[in-house]
Scaffold this motif. Structure first.
Motif, PDB file in Angstrom:
ATOM      1  N   ILE A   1      -2.162  -5.332  10.500  1.00  0.00           N
ATOM      2  CA  ILE A   1      -1.530  -6.221   9.537  1.00  0.00           C
ATOM      3  C   ILE A   1      -0.229  -5.593   9.048  1.00  0.00           C
ATOM      4  O   ILE A   1       0.000  -4.393   9.236  1.00  0.00           O
ATOM      5  CB  ILE A   1      -2.458  -6.517   8.334  1.00  0.00           C
ATOM      6  N   GLN A   2       0.613  -6.403   8.436  1.00  0.00           N
ATOM      7  CA  GLN A   2       1.905  -5.961   7.929  1.00  0.00           C
ATOM      8  C   GLN A   2       2.105  -6.526   6.531  1.00  0.00           C
ATOM      9  O   GLN A   2       1.642  -7.639   6.227  1.00  0.00           O
ATOM     10  CB  GLN A   2       3.021  -6.437   8.874  1.00  0.00           C
TER      11      GLN A   2
ATOM     12  N   GLU B   1       6.193  -1.103  -6.164  1.00  0.00           N
ATOM     13  CA  GLU B   1       5.406  -2.290  -6.497  1.00  0.00           C
ATOM     14  C   GLU B   1       4.091  -2.373  -5.733  1.00  0.00           C
ATOM     15  O   GLU B   1       3.298  -3.295  -5.934  1.00  0.00           O
ATOM     16  CB  GLU B   1       6.241  -3.548  -6.222  1.00  0.00           C
ATOM     17  N   TYR B   2       3.835  -1.427  -4.838  1.00  0.00           N
ATOM     18  CA  TYR B   2       2.622  -1.459  -4.034  1.00  0.00           C
ATOM     19  C   TYR B   2       1.410  -1.182  -4.899  1.00  0.00           C
ATOM     20  O   TYR B   2       1.409  -0.276  -5.726  1.00  0.00           O
ATOM     21  CB  TYR B   2       2.702  -0.412  -2.918  1.00  0.00           C
ATOM     22  N   THR B   3       0.343  -1.940  -4.706  1.00  0.00           N
ATOM     23  CA  THR B   3      -0.908  -1.692  -5.431  1.00  0.00           C
ATOM     24  C   THR B   3      -1.826  -0.828  -4.575  1.00  0.00           C
ATOM     25  O   THR B   3      -1.712  -0.789  -3.339  1.00  0.00           O
ATOM     26  CB  THR B   3      -1.628  -3.000  -5.760  1.00  0.00           C
ATOM     27  N   ALA B   4      -2.744  -0.172  -5.239  1.00  0.00           N
ATOM     28  CA  ALA B   4      -3.709   0.648  -4.515  1.00  0.00           C
ATOM     29  C   ALA B   4      -4.563  -0.207  -3.597  1.00  0.00           C
ATOM     30  O   ALA B   4      -4.914   0.195  -2.478  1.00  0.00           O
ATOM     31  CB  ALA B   4      -4.585   1.414  -5.508  1.00  0.00           C
ATOM     32  N   GLU B   5      -4.895  -1.410  -4.054  1.00  0.00           N
ATOM     33  CA  GLU B   5      -5.717  -2.317  -3.247  1.00  0.00           C
ATOM     34  C   GLU B   5      -5.001  -2.720  -1.963  1.00  0.00           C
ATOM     35  O   GLU B   5      -5.607  -2.746  -0.874  1.00  0.00           O
ATOM     36  CB  GLU B   5      -6.070  -3.568  -4.061  1.00  0.00           C
ATOM     37  N   ASP B   6      -3.708  -3.032  -2.074  1.00  0.00           N
ATOM     38  CA  ASP B   6      -2.937  -3.413  -0.890  1.00  0.00           C
ATOM     39  C   ASP B   6      -2.808  -2.236   0.068  1.00  0.00           C
ATOM     40  O   ASP B   6      -2.876  -2.393   1.294  1.00  0.00           O
ATOM     41  CB  ASP B   6      -1.554  -3.914  -1.289  1.00  0.00           C
ATOM     42  N   SER B   7      -2.590  -1.043  -0.479  1.00  0.00           N
ATOM     43  CA  SER B   7      -2.473   0.139   0.366  1.00  0.00           C
ATOM     44  C   SER B   7      -3.780   0.437   1.082  1.00  0.00           C
ATOM     45  O   SER B   7      -3.798   0.744   2.280  1.00  0.00           O
ATOM     46  CB  SER B   7      -2.058   1.346  -0.485  1.00  0.00           C
ATOM     47  N   ASP B   8      -4.894   0.322   0.358  1.00  0.00           N
ATOM     48  CA  ASP B   8      -6.205   0.557   0.982  1.00  0.00           C
ATOM     49  C   ASP B   8      -6.474  -0.441   2.107  1.00  0.00           C
ATOM     50  O   ASP B   8      -7.026  -0.086   3.160  1.00  0.00           O
ATOM     51  CB  ASP B   8      -7.318   0.452  -0.068  1.00  0.00           C
TER      52      ASP B   8
ATOM     53  N   LEU C   1      -4.181   0.519   5.218  1.00  0.00           N
ATOM     54  CA  LEU C   1      -4.682   1.686   5.933  1.00  0.00           C
ATOM     55  C   LEU C   1      -6.075   1.416   6.510  1.00  0.00           C
ATOM     56  O   LEU C   1      -6.429   1.944   7.572  1.00  0.00           O
ATOM     57  CB  LEU C   1      -4.718   2.888   5.003  1.00  0.00           C
ATOM     58  N   GLY C   2      -6.842   0.558   5.817  1.00  0.00           N
ATOM     59  CA  GLY C   2      -8.183   0.237   6.301  1.00  0.00           C
ATOM     60  C   GLY C   2      -8.163  -0.492   7.630  1.00  0.00           C
ATOM     61  O   GLY C   2      -8.966  -0.209   8.526  1.00  0.00           O
ATOM     62  N   VAL C   3      -7.248  -1.452   7.772  1.00  0.00           N
ATOM     63  CA  VAL C   3      -7.149  -2.199   9.030  1.00  0.00           C
ATOM     64  C   VAL C   3      -6.408  -1.386  10.085  1.00  0.00           C
ATOM     65  O   VAL C   3      -6.883  -1.223  11.222  1.00  0.00           O
ATOM     66  CB  VAL C   3      -6.435  -3.551   8.806  1.00  0.00           C
ATOM     67  N   ASN C   4      -5.245  -0.869   9.722  1.00  0.00           N
ATOM     68  CA  ASN C   4      -4.344  -0.278  10.712  1.00  0.00           C
ATOM     69  C   ASN C   4      -4.733   1.117  11.173  1.00  0.00           C
ATOM     70  O   ASN C   4      -4.363   1.523  12.278  1.00  0.00           O
ATOM     71  CB  ASN C   4      -2.923  -0.242  10.161  1.00  0.00           C
TER      72      ASN C   4
ATOM     73  N   PRO D   1       6.529   0.814   3.343  1.00  0.00           N
ATOM     74  CA  PRO D   1       6.094   2.214   3.382  1.00  0.00           C
ATOM     75  C   PRO D   1       4.662   2.403   3.861  1.00  0.00           C
ATOM     76  O   PRO D   1       4.388   3.339   4.621  1.00  0.00           O
ATOM     77  CB  PRO D   1       6.253   2.672   1.926  1.00  0.00           C
ATOM     78  N   ALA D   2       3.742   1.541   3.417  1.00  0.00           N
ATOM     79  CA  ALA D   2       2.345   1.708   3.819  1.00  0.00           C
ATOM     80  C   ALA D   2       2.150   1.394   5.298  1.00  0.00           C
ATOM     81  O   ALA D   2       1.379   2.065   5.996  1.00  0.00           O
ATOM     82  CB  ALA D   2       1.436   0.825   2.955  1.00  0.00           C
ATOM     83  N   TYR D   3       2.837   0.368   5.782  1.00  0.00           N
ATOM     84  CA  TYR D   3       2.733   0.017   7.201  1.00  0.00           C
ATOM     85  C   TYR D   3       3.242   1.163   8.079  1.00  0.00           C
ATOM     86  O   TYR D   3       2.580   1.570   9.041  1.00  0.00           O
ATOM     87  CB  TYR D   3       3.536  -1.252   7.491  1.00  0.00           C
ATOM     88  N   ASN D   4       4.427   1.692   7.741  1.00  0.00           N
ATOM     89  CA  ASN D   4       4.985   2.772   8.545  1.00  0.00           C
ATOM     90  C   ASN D   4       4.090   4.003   8.516  1.00  0.00           C
ATOM     91  O   ASN D   4       3.906   4.675   9.536  1.00  0.00           O
ATOM     92  CB  ASN D   4       6.390   3.122   8.051  1.00  0.00           C
TER      93      ASN D   4
END
Length: 308
Positions: free
Chosen positions: A147-148, A155-162, A165-168, A210-213
């Motif tokens: 996912i992307q 502005e990133y939330t911990a939930e979005d980051s998890d 990283l959980g999927v990717n 940043p989280a995707y990269n």
């Protein structure tokens, strides 16, 4: 002067070779027919190291996009494909159904769909185990589920980051783990391909993700570590890192941010974006014997983006 080869002088194999077409009436024509027929006879052996005939390959994220495009390439190379995705069963008029139909009607193979979230380790293990039990083997994996999300770091939330990283990362890890377990259980060699990105090597100028990269950098490092652990079992693990690809997602993105339509192509040496079809050959190469001594490597296909 017309020439003929005595039938008694031919071996059984030679008689079969010259049975069709009939032996021509001149030496030159005979020679041409010989080489043409020999070429037809040997064609199945040409570049046989790229063949995936009768191999069983699992593709996560295989219901659409690059994953589905690669699935079709594997089918053309002779593989039996099992596609995993979290989407509902594809509609009868979908691209997936078209490829599945082509597999049986034209390519002499088959493609089966399995709905699963790659973050569900238990369900993933059951599905992959069921595939191995049914087929008697699993020869390869393309872990393409991902996912992307474009969001500034502040502005990133911990939930979005998890979730990212959980999927990717974790999802790719668990998919590779499930497939490798079945290979090792059957003492079988194989090839695993983890889909990374050029974004795992460089930070994309003007793209705020940043989280995707970070997740794609994790995929590249994961591939190296799995290769180190599983090499003794004859299991190769490599990553494939695409550059910018023209998809429905990028089309909608260009509508929202038009300047990227020209900025992204200008960032690589070929001055254009890529298309999903341009990764077909890479998938076949990495899963086939053509890459038999390649493991722990990243195959980056980015138009020279990272080479500046």
């Amino acid at each position: 002067m017309a020439s003929r080869i005595p039938t008694r002088a031919l071996t059984a194999g030679s008689r079969a070779l010259f049975a069709r077409p009939p032996a021509p009436s001149t030496p030159i024509a005979f020679s041409r027919a010989f080489h043409q027929t020999k070429t037809q006879r040997d064609r199945s052996n040409l570049l046989r190291e790229f063949s995936l005939k009768d191999r069983v390959v699992v593709i996560s994220g295989g219901a659409r996009g690059v994953g589905l495009t690669q699935a079709e390439a594997l089918l053309e190379a002779g593989a039996v494909v099992h596609a995993l995705d979290r989407l509902p069963v594809p509609a009868k008029d979908s691209d997936f159904s078209r490829v599945a139909q082509r597999a049986t009607s034209e390519l002499g193979s088959r493609m089966t769909y399995h709905r699963v979230d790659v973050r569900d380790q238990k369900a993933l293990g059951e599905i992959v185990g069921g595939i191995a039990e049914k087929e008697g083997r699993i020869d390869g994996l393309i872990a393409a589920a991902g996912i992307q999300q474009e969001t500034p770091a502040l502005e990133y939330t911990a939930e979005d980051s998890d979730k990212m990283l959980g999927v990717n990362v974790t999802g790719v890890f668990m998919t590779a783990q499930a497939v490798a377990r079945e290979m090792i259980k059957r003492k079988q060699k194989g090839s695993l391909v983890l889909i990374g990105s050029m974004s795992g090597t460089v930070a994309n100028r003007g793209l705020i993700c940043p989280a995707y990269n970070a997740s794609k950098a994790g995929v590249l490092q994961l591939a190296r570590n799995l290769a180190a652990e599983w090499g003794e079992h004859g299991i190769r693990v490599n990553s494939l890192s695409p550059g910018y690809i023209v998809t429905a997602m990028t089309d909608s993105l260009f509508e929202a941010i038009p300047e990227r339509r020209t900025a992204w192509p200008d960032a690589n040496m070929l001055k254009r974006l890529s298309y999903p079809e341009e990764y077909r050959g890479a998938a076949v190469f990495l899963l086939s014997d053509a890459s038999s001594f390649m493991t722990g490597a990243d195959l980056r296909v980015d138009g020279g983006h990272c080479a500046w």
